[in-house]
Design an enzyme around this catalytic site. Structure first.
Site: not given
Lengths: 413, 413
Positions: A260, A184, A311
């Site tokens: 996503n 991330k 996701h």
């Protein structure tokens, strides 16, 4: 086999101070547990978001459920349309409501669980059977603080540079056996995040790597990152906002772009296909309208030459079970799925069936989803929800408490 | 619940001398009945094409079926891939094999029937429940001879002009209550066929009308017909061959173009979408890979703004039941389905559950497909197959027997 009543239980579970492009996770993550009871004594389980508007919508829909046959998913869709709250939650992406898909999904999963329990069949069988016995997931790395402000340190420690990200990956891979890694991003300067990816590539040769800055980057920054990470990434996830922006990056990047964020509903697919904006779709049954629609999405992606991954938001065991069943029943799943599972220290289901081995979860063979509510844990996490005071996910405010100048607006770099 | 054995029964049933762009129907139409027996004593029924290569593929696959769990449709797909005959039948459209989809579909329907019977649930429930209780079908008009050469006249009589087509429609609408009408065309000169459509419009004001020349027309002829029939047709079906040809007509025509010829597999969808060639897809579970894939196709069509109707070949009651279940469970069904049902005088299922009222078939509520084999009829139609000598559908040869100069090559006009 008809629904008699539905119990909606919002819960809060401890969540570490994970960082992302818009801020930091709150001390508790929210979910809602759905229990659909039937006249036959079977209970179907569902799990979805815990934000207040979703909980209100779930309660509204729950009141309409009694009398519905658990096989009547078409009837569920009609009830969702009647639910006034279906139009209440708006997507930040395009201002349109995703509430209908979210509400439908939560109850579709619960009805499929009830069907499976009544029939003595795992949900994967109701979805057409398994294309794989184990569903691969990826390690989900986060930049993070050592502790929430004023709180105790968690046992992962801080991660604010490449070295600590590699250490986090080593622990996660050692404990779970993951064979793919996602970082991330959108937290540090892009150059530093690229260094972290290169450090991961050195530490885990051959393991597929992904980076996801949640649209923190401009188009030129995204293209620059794609050049720095050429030959290193399996895909580059949501570098920049919007279908047009993604298309501009995709035209220059050698790796596929995943999303996503710019394709989150059916109406985004035609322009995304026409503009060749996306090479990989990260499906998510929670907002794509349930398990059967996720399978349909897989078929559509296969038809248009788009890869499929999955996701994840912070979630509990019911969602992990649902993700695992649909992933097993979706032939065109071309990448390991995302999961926040390793960051979770509390759950509402009994431990056991959903273990990770070699980075994968074995598809449960027990009837339904194959998970059982831990009633004490559910009560405890509901109490935690009551006392947490958190009613909506908000990563910006807790970041602003530490950095008053923080806006959370994107793209930042 | 595992498969013990499979019985494959080719059948032939009487078919009138119906005319189309490539020739005339043979005196018998071919189908194959699939009976999948299980260890629990439940038998699942399927029906598909009866051409010799299909029968050979079905037999090959049947031999691999014992031991398969009836819920394991993913396992069925693997067996289909192992079936050597899966690659044997080539599509005239693009030279690629459709056999895998055809074989999978035949057995998928039979396994769903077995699942439903075992669970005490109609197939529509296994597909997610019903969006409609009655499935509308359209009257399917044909130019026709009074009799096959050397054979007795059937009770429909000849139909070779507008007046007799209107008479045929009146009888069919009176008997079945159809609320939409389709004319199989490509037989007479386009001007005459347009006159027939105008005559139908006069005779049935307000009823949706369709015309299907099976690609008998060039692009200019198709555009000319679209002008003559502007404001009269609900859609124009397969006027001309190929996606590019259809796109050229679609750009000029005011009504949507429909197809079951230029888009017959997933790989045709991206170019058809990109070129805006098709406004309505005529799905057909027999070659689109079964009931669940037909639903997925409906979802895809909805996503890309394409209407959905249903194609029919000459078929028996098992296929009609399967079509009715999947049509009921497919929300995005935007037109009445095609069926050859009124032309059929023999069947392999007991009469009863599949009656037309007001042009629609009520979705069966009995477990599985809701139809029961008439064993005497099945044996009789199998004997008929044995003695008919017909092993492959061929509309060209019987037309050439009457008109030696006939080639059947298209487009003709």
């Amino acid at each position: 086999m008809r629904v008699t009543d539905v119990v909606i239980t919002p819960v809060a579970f401890r969540d570490p101070p994970l960082l992302n492009a818009v801020g930091v996770h709150q001390p508790y993550a929210l979910r809602t547990v759905i229990e659909v009871n039937t006249a036959d004594g079977v209970t179907g389980l569902g799990e979805t978001y815990g934000d207040a508007p979703v909980v209100a919508g779930l309660r509204d829909l729950a009141a309409r459920m009694p009398g519905l046959d658990v096989f009547d998913l078409a009837g569920l869709r009609r009830l969702v349309r009647q639910t006034s709250a279906a139009g209440s939650a708006r997507s930040p992406l395009d201002g349109r409501s995703r509430a209908a898909q979210v509400l439908y999904s939560a109850f579709e999963v619960a009805l499929l669980d009830a069907q499976g329990k009544a029939l003595g069949r795992p949900v994967v069988d109701l979805l057409g059977g398994r294309f794989r016995d184990e569903v691969p997931y990826s390690a989900y790395l986060f930049y993070k603080w050592a502790a929430h402000p004023g709180g105790p340190e968690d046992d992962w420690g801080p991660a604010l540079d490449a070295e600590s990200i590699v250490a986090q990956a080593k622990r996660m891979v050692a404990e779970y056996g993951f064979t793919a890694i996602k970082l991330k991003a959108g937290v540090l300067a892009p150059r530093q995040e690229c260094e972290a990816i290169h450090a991961l590539a050195d530490a885990f040769p051959g393991l597929p790597l992904r980076i996801d800055p949640n649209t923190a980057w401009s188009v030129p920054t995204s293209i620059e990152v794609s050049r720095r990470l050429a030959g290193v990434l399996e895909y580059l996830e949501d570098p920049t906002p919007g279908i047009a922006g993604m298309a501009a990056v995709a035209a220059q990047a050698e790796m596929p772009l995943a999303t996503n964020m710019c394709v989150v509903a059916r109406e985004h697919l035609p322009p995304a296909v026409a503009q060749r904006a996306v090479g990989v779709l990260l499906s998510d049954h929670h907002f794509w309208g349930g398990l059967r629609h996720t399978q349909q999405l897989g078929e559509l992606c296969d038809t248009f030459g788009i890869g499929l991954s999955m996701h994840s938001n912070s979630h509990l065991g019911i969602s992990l079970a649902a993700m695992t069943h649909v992933a097993a029943a979706t032939e065109h799943l071309t990448y390991a799925c995302d999961t926040h599972f390793p960051w979770k220290t509390e759950d509402v289901v009994e431990p056991g069936p959903l273990r990770f081995e070699d980075g994968s979860v074995r598809v449960p063979s027990a009837p339904g989803l194959g998970v059982t509510i831990d009633r004490d844990a559910l009560a405890r996490l509901h109490e935690q929800w009551r006392h947490s005071g958190i009613r909506t996910r908000d990563d910006v405010t807790p970041m602003r408490a530490v950095h008053p100048e923080w806006t959370g607006s994107l793209p930042r770099f």
